[in-house]
Design an enzyme around this catalytic site. Structure first.
Site, PDB file in Angstrom:
ATOM      1  N   CYS A 148       7.463  11.692  -8.571  1.00 44.60           N
ATOM      2  CA  CYS A 148       6.821  11.742  -9.937  1.00 44.60           C
ATOM      3  C   CYS A 148       7.923  12.229 -10.922  1.00 44.60           C
ATOM      4  O   CYS A 148       8.602  12.921 -10.774  1.00 44.60           O
ATOM      5  CB  CYS A 148       5.654  12.856 -10.023  1.00 44.60           C
ATOM      6  SG  CYS A 148       4.358  12.522  -8.793  1.00 44.60           S
TER       7      CYS A 148
ATOM      8  N   ASN B  61       7.030   1.293  -2.302  1.00 42.71           N
ATOM      9  CA  ASN B  61       7.774   2.453  -2.548  1.00 42.71           C
ATOM     10  C   ASN B  61       7.360   3.698  -1.598  1.00 42.71           C
ATOM     11  O   ASN B  61       8.415   4.193  -1.136  1.00 42.71           O
ATOM     12  CB  ASN B  61       8.138   2.669  -3.875  1.00 42.71           C
ATOM     13  CG  ASN B  61       7.012   2.868  -4.733  1.00 42.71           C
ATOM     14  OD1 ASN B  61       6.171   1.939  -4.810  1.00 42.71           O
ATOM     15  ND2 ASN B  61       6.665   4.106  -5.291  1.00 42.71           N
TER      16      ASN B  61
ATOM     17  N   HIS C 170      19.120   1.097  -9.644  1.00 41.84           N
ATOM     18  CA  HIS C 170      19.581   2.492  -9.018  1.00 41.84           C
ATOM     19  C   HIS C 170      18.846   2.445  -7.509  1.00 41.84           C
ATOM     20  O   HIS C 170      19.139   3.651  -6.888  1.00 41.84           O
ATOM     21  CB  HIS C 170      19.170   3.622  -9.795  1.00 41.84           C
ATOM     22  CG  HIS C 170      17.851   3.783 -10.239  1.00 41.84           C
ATOM     23  ND1 HIS C 170      16.978   4.922  -9.733  1.00 41.84           N
ATOM     24  CD2 HIS C 170      16.826   2.935 -10.641  1.00 41.84           C
ATOM     25  CE1 HIS C 170      15.633   4.803  -9.783  1.00 41.84           C
ATOM     26  NE2 HIS C 170      15.455   3.872 -10.683  1.00 41.84           N
TER      27      HIS C 170
ATOM     28  N   THR D 164      22.315  -3.970 -27.999  1.00 39.63           N
ATOM     29  CA  THR D 164      23.465  -4.142 -27.544  1.00 39.63           C
ATOM     30  C   THR D 164      23.326  -3.903 -25.980  1.00 39.63           C
ATOM     31  O   THR D 164      22.724  -2.798 -25.601  1.00 39.63           O
ATOM     32  CB  THR D 164      24.507  -3.149 -28.401  1.00 39.63           C
ATOM     33  OG1 THR D 164      24.419  -3.389 -29.595  1.00 39.63           O
ATOM     34  CG2 THR D 164      25.920  -3.371 -27.633  1.00 39.63           C
TER      35      THR D 164
ATOM     36  N   GLN E 240      11.983  -2.585  -4.557  1.00 38.55           N
ATOM     37  CA  GLN E 240      12.406  -1.861  -3.388  1.00 38.55           C
ATOM     38  C   GLN E 240      12.708  -2.698  -2.367  1.00 38.55           C
ATOM     39  O   GLN E 240      13.228  -2.408  -1.027  1.00 38.55           O
ATOM     40  CB  GLN E 240      11.096  -1.154  -2.753  1.00 38.55           C
ATOM     41  CG  GLN E 240      10.838   0.131  -3.544  1.00 38.55           C
ATOM     42  CD  GLN E 240      11.654   1.228  -3.416  1.00 38.55           C
ATOM     43  OE1 GLN E 240      12.622   1.294  -2.807  1.00 38.55           O
ATOM     44  NE2 GLN E 240      11.455   2.196  -4.468  1.00 38.55           N
TER      45      GLN E 240
HETATM   46  N1  PLP Z   1       8.555  -0.613  -8.812  1.00 39.69           N
HETATM   47  C1  PLP Z   1       8.906   0.061  -7.767  1.00 39.69           C
HETATM   48  C2  PLP Z   1       8.297  -0.741  -6.484  1.00 39.69           C
HETATM   49  C3  PLP Z   1       9.753   1.129  -7.768  1.00 39.69           C
HETATM   50  O1  PLP Z   1       9.921   2.041  -6.740  1.00 39.69           O
HETATM   51  C4  PLP Z   1      10.175   1.844  -9.018  1.00 39.69           C
HETATM   52  C5  PLP Z   1      10.934   2.917  -9.063  1.00 39.69           C
HETATM   53  O2  PLP Z   1      10.436   3.998  -8.363  1.00 39.69           O
HETATM   54  C6  PLP Z   1      10.077   0.852 -10.218  1.00 39.69           C
HETATM   55  C7  PLP Z   1       9.429  -0.304 -10.103  1.00 39.69           C
HETATM   56  C8  PLP Z   1      10.843   1.414 -11.575  1.00 39.69           C
HETATM   57  O3  PLP Z   1      12.222   1.205 -11.568  1.00 39.69           O
HETATM   58  P1  PLP Z   1      12.885   2.001 -12.710  1.00 39.69           P
HETATM   59  O4  PLP Z   1      13.060   3.376 -11.972  1.00 39.69           O
HETATM   60  O5  PLP Z   1      14.506   1.137 -12.510  1.00 39.69           O
HETATM   61  O6  PLP Z   1      12.513   1.791 -13.785  1.00 39.69           O
END
Ligand code: PLP
Length: 382
Positions: free
Chosen positions: A322, A149, A199, A235, A177
């Site tokens: 963060c 990420n 998201h 739910t 990602q």
């Molecule tokens: N894994 C990676 C590589 C991510 O970039 C993120 C979010 O930044 C997550 C997991 C966590 O996803 P979520 O925000 O849907 O909990």
């Protein structure tokens, strides 16, 4: 006065598509609980099951193997907790650059955890993985992200899975990602499970999935009403699931957009470099997500740059975003051996479906002005 914002933080959260907003609003307007047998309940159930098919299509999985979760974090936690609870694994091997939702879930599991190092480009060391697997025949779960990420570095997941399988280990892949940005196929990757998040692909936050390889058993982490075939009680988040499905369909149909986004990202890097020739792009020597760039300029602080860009109307992030809002040193750059000062200056820009050439122009303009102001300050101080 209306200010034009340039949003370059898609890896943190992508803007929601209009069709997703409609799907969420449609689900919110419904009354039924998917577990109810009346017509309203059946209609809600139909939406959940259609969404399961859409998410399965995104990774070429089977609908019955999709378990809806509250996002990528829960999906990663669930994959690790389940592999340990079912006894399929009794230790966990993670790469040093995993997302905290993998690293912390592994560390907090109580099982032994080994960390596989990465090279200077952020790519996992496959020989080190093989040595860790060969050195201990306790059944292992190997967790490796598809792409990072922060830097966008794409990991050799297929090769890692082959090594893991040769030692009888299970493989969990965090594909949060990569879906919508690269073709992601559960079976072709050699994964037993994939974590997805809505998201990051223009869906609502708080929605995601763990997709299992057919036949992989899942021990629930959340127990109660037995939803999701007993694999994840509670739910169902109907608006979140409906929005995730709409975003999944758009992501699949937009996968060809990567050439356009890659060209924008490359131009952004060129513009940044021409205003700051000593700029270093991290993981530039390996295959990266085409939408992501992470770079440092010696002697600059990421927080200062992020604030200056924000004031100029451009949203980027510093190293990793963060949740608490405070900027911590990036464990990813540290694992790559990036010197602390350089890591403290790392800025990430990530583009996506809504990014345009004007966004790159506005970034370039702001960056050039910030860098010029910085060198004027240095001249005065000298
Ligand atoms: N894994 C990676 C590589 C991510 O970039 C993120 C979010 O930044 C997550 C997991 C966590 O996803 P979520 O925000 O849907 O909990």
């Amino acid at each position: 006065m209306r200010t034009t914002r340039t949003y370059l933080d898609y890896n943190a959260t992508a803007p929601v598509h209009d069709a997703v907003r409609d799907a969420v609003a449609g689900a919110l307007a419904m009354a039924g609980n998917p577990s109810s047998t009346h017509r309203e309940g059946r209609e809600a159930r139909r939406i959940v099951e259609a969404a399961r098919e859409a998410v399965a299509r995104l990774v070429r999985g089977a609908p019955e193997d999709v378990v809806f979760t509250s996002g990528g974090t829960e999906a990663n936690n669930l994959a690790i907790a389940s592999a340990l609870a079912t006894g399929a694994a009794r230790r966990v091997i993670v790469s040093a650059v995993e997302h905290p939702s993998v690293l912390e879930a592994a560390r907090g599991s109580g099982a032994p955890v080994d960390v596989v190092p990465v090279d200077a480009e952020g790519t996992v060391d496959l020989d080190a993985l093989a040595r860790l697997l060969a050195g201990d025949d306790t059944p292992a779960l190997v967790c490796l992200m598809h792409a990072n990420n922060e830097t966008g570095a794409i990991q050799p997941v297929v090769d890692a899975a082959r090594v893991a399988r040769a030692h009888g280990a299970m493989v969990h892949v965090d594909a949060v990602q990569t879906v919508g940005r690269l073709p992601v196929e559960l079976a072709a990757l050699g994964a037993d499970s994939l974590a997805l998040s809505s998201h990051k692909i223009g869906g609502p936050a708080g929605s995601g999935a763990l997709v299992l390889r057919s036949g992989v058993a899942l021990a629930p982490m959340i127990r109660g009403g037995g939803q999701e075939r007993g694999r994840r009680s509670g739910t169902e988040n109907l608006p979140g699931i409906a929005g995730f499905a709409a975003a999944s369909e758009i992501a699949l149909s937009h996968i060809g957009d990567t050439a356009r986004i890659g060209a924008l990202r490359d131009r952004l890097e060129q513009c940044a470099r021409s205003a700051s020739p000593d700029l270093r792009v991290w993981s530039a020597g390996v295959e990266r997500l085409v939408n992501t760039t992470c770079f440092s300029v010696p002697g600059t602080k990421a927080e200062t740059l992020v604030i200056a860009l924000d004031l100029a109307g451009v949203a980027v992030s510093s190293g990793s975003a963060c949740s608490s809002g405070k900027v911590a040193a990036s464990h990813v750059l540290a694992a790559m051996g990036v010197p602390r000062d350089d890591a403290a200056g790392a800025v990430r820009a990530s583009l996506g479906w809504g990014s345009t050439s004007d966004d790159v122009d506005r970034f370039a303009d702001a960056w050039t002005r910030i860098m010029a102001a910085r060198s004027r300050k240095r001249d005065i101080a000298a």
